[in-house]
Design an enzyme around this catalytic site. Structure first.
Site, short mmCIF file in Angstrom:
data_model
loop_
_atom_site.label_atom_id
_atom_site.label_comp_id
_atom_site.label_asym_id
_atom_site.label_seq_id
_atom_site.Cartn_x
_atom_site.Cartn_y
_atom_site.Cartn_z
N HIS A 290 25.71 14.39 -39.14
CA HIS A 290 26.66 13.72 -40.04
C HIS A 290 27.23 12.51 -39.28
O HIS A 290 27.23 11.41 -39.79
CB HIS A 290 27.74 14.70 -40.47
N CYS B 76 31.98 13.94 -49.16
CA CYS B 76 30.87 13.37 -48.39
C CYS B 76 29.68 14.30 -48.20
O CYS B 76 28.71 13.93 -47.54
CB CYS B 76 31.41 12.88 -47.05
N HIS C 217 29.15 4.86 -43.59
CA HIS C 217 29.26 6.16 -44.24
C HIS C 217 29.26 5.91 -45.75
O HIS C 217 30.20 5.34 -46.29
CB HIS C 217 30.54 6.86 -43.79
#
Lengths: 353, 85, 398
Positions: C293, C160, C328
């Protein structure tokens, strides 16, 4: 600009290369279209709690990286940079099969976690407790070369003093079957499989892990200096020669100064003409190949670099890797050229320390 | 209950790929996590699936595992009380 | 002194819009892209929410003008779509006029096709063309081919944080003089593979994700692609290019704590932010907005929050996670959030951290929950991935 030296190496491949020494025990296999890597014993270097979850690629990567660091006497590399073309295929397949076969039920996380492309780099960092820069490149046959470009740039720029760089690819059953289906892997009837002078399409597929401990200083264990690495996504066959000569010119090197050229011939009649074109630039210069020993996989060029580094250090070319009969008194400059299926062309220039 | 405990031990060894561990090595009250068998949070997730798959018990919060997976003893007791298959 | 790296173009496709403008409008109007899955068959359809782009594969093929025999995965199509916008935005006409590179990133590459045809390959010859579309590098080759780029092409996959690392490598190559300009970013399509993967980790929310909220239940997955065009200062001057912002700092560190979870004190995140500030030659107090994040998993938000406090003290600048809008988007996350960071610089706005209600019990951090206008000179963007991979990029106005 700081120089970048290869001070340690570790190699797990289809040959028995995981111990020290250089191609002392060679097994030429021309009858199998998939060559599996010779596996060392992992128990001595990987704790049981960790090894139980590891697929072959992770184990090979940890082994080769440990060897490289040990040889260079390096404890904490300034960066860990890996390259892998296909990633952790064994666990990817395992997880995907579980999804499809169990209709998305009763799935467990381990193979998913281990399928992530940066698993090897991450587990090396975890084992070393190394909190430094940690990257993974996944671009087909230039995965390792991308990692090398990154490392040499940071070492050259004095951002880091050292880097652990490696290429890892593992085979997995379903992937092999798919590659047989689309003829990326040679057919049974094309036996014996030869790398030079082949008239059949496809390759002998394989796997392996090769790691390099790079440092900005020359030491007793230094093999060679990496002068430059260059890659290009696509190339017309008629551009191959200029691709090479331009690169040499940029590095103030003439064709005559090249003492040996390592070509990534893989026996795929559809694409080996790129190497023929490259080779024609180097008439009268020792030309070498290695994929008859390592097989072909996305990071097989790491095996080529491992071989060239040994030749540089030993100042001697084993007959088994020679394409022509040429020899030189010194091997001070070696050029490596690789591509896969006409894509991902790379050049590496090594010079003597 | 004893049969269930034996079954759990061999299933845990199999599912978690504990190559060097035998059924006899695990005592009913040994801690499975931390200092005992040394299992970690990923193993806990594997055990949650084991409960679901083998005994029809669905846990939605991984935190619930902490008390259930303390030892073979606690696991067996929880399964006995809650199993649906 | 490091050479300046200018951003001269950007392109994006996400669940909140298929252009930069559409994304900006959704962010300022508080329109989330989280919904129920339509384009993918999965048994989890009714139990999870995702940030899905409501454009089918045939529609994407048409938008891109691909021939019927193409073998683009959805990942490659999304990437090609966003990259094309970015180069148009940067006013690039002749792709190979200068030394131009492409550094893309993806977590699963062409998995969307592999999982569809995994067994069919052996029965249906017509789908075999997708076999070679599986590996991550293929999506980048497709993007390069689509925009007509010949040169340096590479791909990064560090879960990620991938796209942040692509930006980092691109900036480094410009600074080192290896490239004149480089297209950097990431792309990831939703796949059963990742949906089920995150499900096994028990970190998928069964409702809308709530970053930094005490009662957060996990993340929503999403799909997206975004690319930036980075150019050297010489190129900008030579061509009188309009500059959207600069990549002024970056840092990557490894948490070296656990294969998937972040450490309790956010060590990796702390080190990444520290490195980025050092390279940018900035003090924490110079940062005007943090695009966190903030995945809304219990573990990430706690770890990241602690790292923020270690860097900024209790007086953090305004921060928000935009994942309540987009979900996400894995390898693409840092790329779309780079676009959002640049939009924040450009328009002087802090985007809201939607769905936040209750502060976390562990600390006093409260994200910015409404759209806020302020002068913004420096934005810090965080992205963290499996394998302890922690990355920070700082974007600056000048």
């Amino acid at each position: 600009m700081k120089n970048c030296y290869i001070n340690g190496m570790g190699c797990v491949s289809a040959q028995k290369t995981f111990e020290s020494g250089f191609l002392e025990e060679i097994h030429l296999n021309e009858t199998e279209n998939v060559l599996f890597a010779q596996q060392p014993s992992y128990k001595e270097i990987i704790p049981p709690a960790a090894i139980r979850r590891m697929a072959k690629g992770v184990k090979m990567g940890i082994y080769a990286s440990t060897q490289a660091l040990k040889e260079a006497n390096l404890e904490q590399p300034g960066a860990i940079i890996t390259g892998t073309g296909m990633g952790c295929t064994e666990d990817s397949e395992k997880f995907l099969k579980a999804i499809l076969d169990n209709k998305e039920e009763f799935l467990t996380p381990t193979s998913f976690i281990q399928s992530t492309h940066n698993t090897v780099g991450a587990q090396i960092a975890l084992g070393l407790q190394c909190k430094n820069y940690n990257f993974t490149y996944v671009n087909g046959a230039v995965s390792l070369e991308s990692a090398l470009i990154d490392a040499t740039m940071q070492i050259g720029n004095a951002e880091i003093d050292s880097a652990l760089v490696g290429g890892i690819d593992e085979t997995a059953a379903h992937t092999i079957e798919m590659f047989q289906l689309n003829n990326s892997i040679k057919k049974e009837e094309d036996k014996p499989y030869r790398v030079i002078g082949s008239h059949s399409k496809g390759v002998v597929f394989s796997e392996g892990a090769v790691f390099f401990a790079l440092e900005n200083r020359q030491t007793e264990t230094s093999y060679a200096q990496i002068r430059d690495v260059f890659t290009q996504n696509i190339l017309n066959p008629n551009q191959a020669q200029a691709f090479i000569t331009d690169f040499l010119t940029q590095n103030d090197t003439t064709i005559d100064q090249v003492d040996a050229v390592v070509l990534g011939y893989n026996g795929d009649a559809g694409f080996d003409h790129f190497y023929d074109a490259a080779g024609s630039v180097f008439e009268g210069i020792p030309q070498l190949y290695y994929k008859h020993l390592s097989g072909e996989y996305n990071t097989a060029s790491a095996f080529g670099l491992w071989m060239a580094s040994h030749i540089m250090k030993n100042q001697e070319i084993p007959a088994v890797v020679s394409i022509n009969d040429c020899r030189k008194e010194h091997y001070d400059t070696i050029l490596l050229y690789n591509q896969y299926q006409g894509k991902d062309h790379s050049l590496i220039l090594l010079t003597k320390c | 209950m004893d049969a269930l405990k034996q079954e759990l031990k061999s299933k845990i060894i199999e599912v978690l790929n504990l190559e060097d561990v035998a059924v006899e090595d695990i005592n009913d009250n040994d801690a499975l996590f931390g200092d005992g068998l040394g299992l970690d949070s990923i193993d806990a997730l594997e055990l949650i699936v084991l409960l679901d798959k083998e005994y029809g018990i669905k846990l939605t919060d991984p935190k619930e595992g902490k008390t259930i997976f303390q030892s073979i003893e606690t696991m067996a007791a929880y399964i006995t009380a809650n199993r649906t298959k | 002194m490091n050479k300046k790296v200018a951003i001269t173009g950007m392109g994006i496709i996400s669940s909140i819009g298929k252009t930069v403008e559409e994304n900006f409008t959704a962010l300022t109007e508080g329109k989330s892209g989280i919904s129920t899955i339509e384009n993918l068959e999965t048994i989890h359809k009714e139990v999870i929410k995702v940030g899905e782009i409501k454009i089918t594969n045939p529609e994407l093929e048409q938008l891109l003008g691909l021939s019927p025999d193409n073998n683009f995965s959805r990942t490659a199509m999304l990437g090609a779509y966003a990259a094309k916008q970015a180069i148009e935005n940067a006013g690039i006409v002749d792709m190979n006029e200068y030394r131009t590179g492409l550094i893309s990133s993806t977590s699963v590459g062409g998995m969307d096709m592999t999982e569809r045809y995994f067994y069919d390959y052996f029965e249906d010859e017509s789908v075999q063309k997708y076999i070679t579309a599986h590996d991550a590098g293929d999506s980048s080759h497709k993007i390069a081919e689509y925009i007509g780029l010949t040169g340096f092409v590479s791909t990064i996959s560090t879960a990620c944080s991938s796209a942040a690392n692509a930006i980092m490598m691109g900036a480094r190559m410009i600074q080192a003089g290896k490239l004149d300009r480089v297209i950097v970013g990431g792309t990831d399509a939703l796949a059963k593979f990742t949906i089920n993967g995150f499900k096994t980790l028990m970190i998928l929310s069964d409702t809308y994700n709530t970053p930094f909220d005490n009662n957060r239940k996990g993340l929503n997955l999403g799909e997206a692609a975004a690319f930036l065009v980075l150019e050297s200062e010489e190129m900008v001057q030579q061509q009188h290019k309009k500059v959207l912002g600069y990549v002024s700092g970056f840092g990557n560190a490894n948490d070296a704590y656990h294969q998937t979870a972040s450490s309790e004190n956010g060590e990796g995140a702390f080190l990444a932010m520290q490195k980025a500030l050092k390279i940018a030659n900035l003090q924490p107090s110079d940062i005007d907005y943090i695009n966190a994040h903030g995945t809304a998993t219990p573990n990430n938000d706690l770890s990241e929050g602690r790292a923020l406090i270690r860097i900024f003290g209790e007086n953090t600048p305004e921060f928000s996670s935009t994942k309540a809008f987009t979900g996400h988007t894995l390898a693409a996350a840092a790329a779309i959030e780079a676009v959002y960071s640049i939009l924040a610089l450009e328009h002087g706005v802090v985007f809201p951290n939607m769905n936040f209600k209750t502060p976390m019990e562990e600390f006093d951090l409260v994200p910015q929950t409404t759209l806020k206008t302020k002068k913004i000179n420096h934005v810090l963007s965080n992205s963290f991935g499996f394998g302890g991979n922690c990355s920070t990029v700082i974007f600056s106005k000048n």
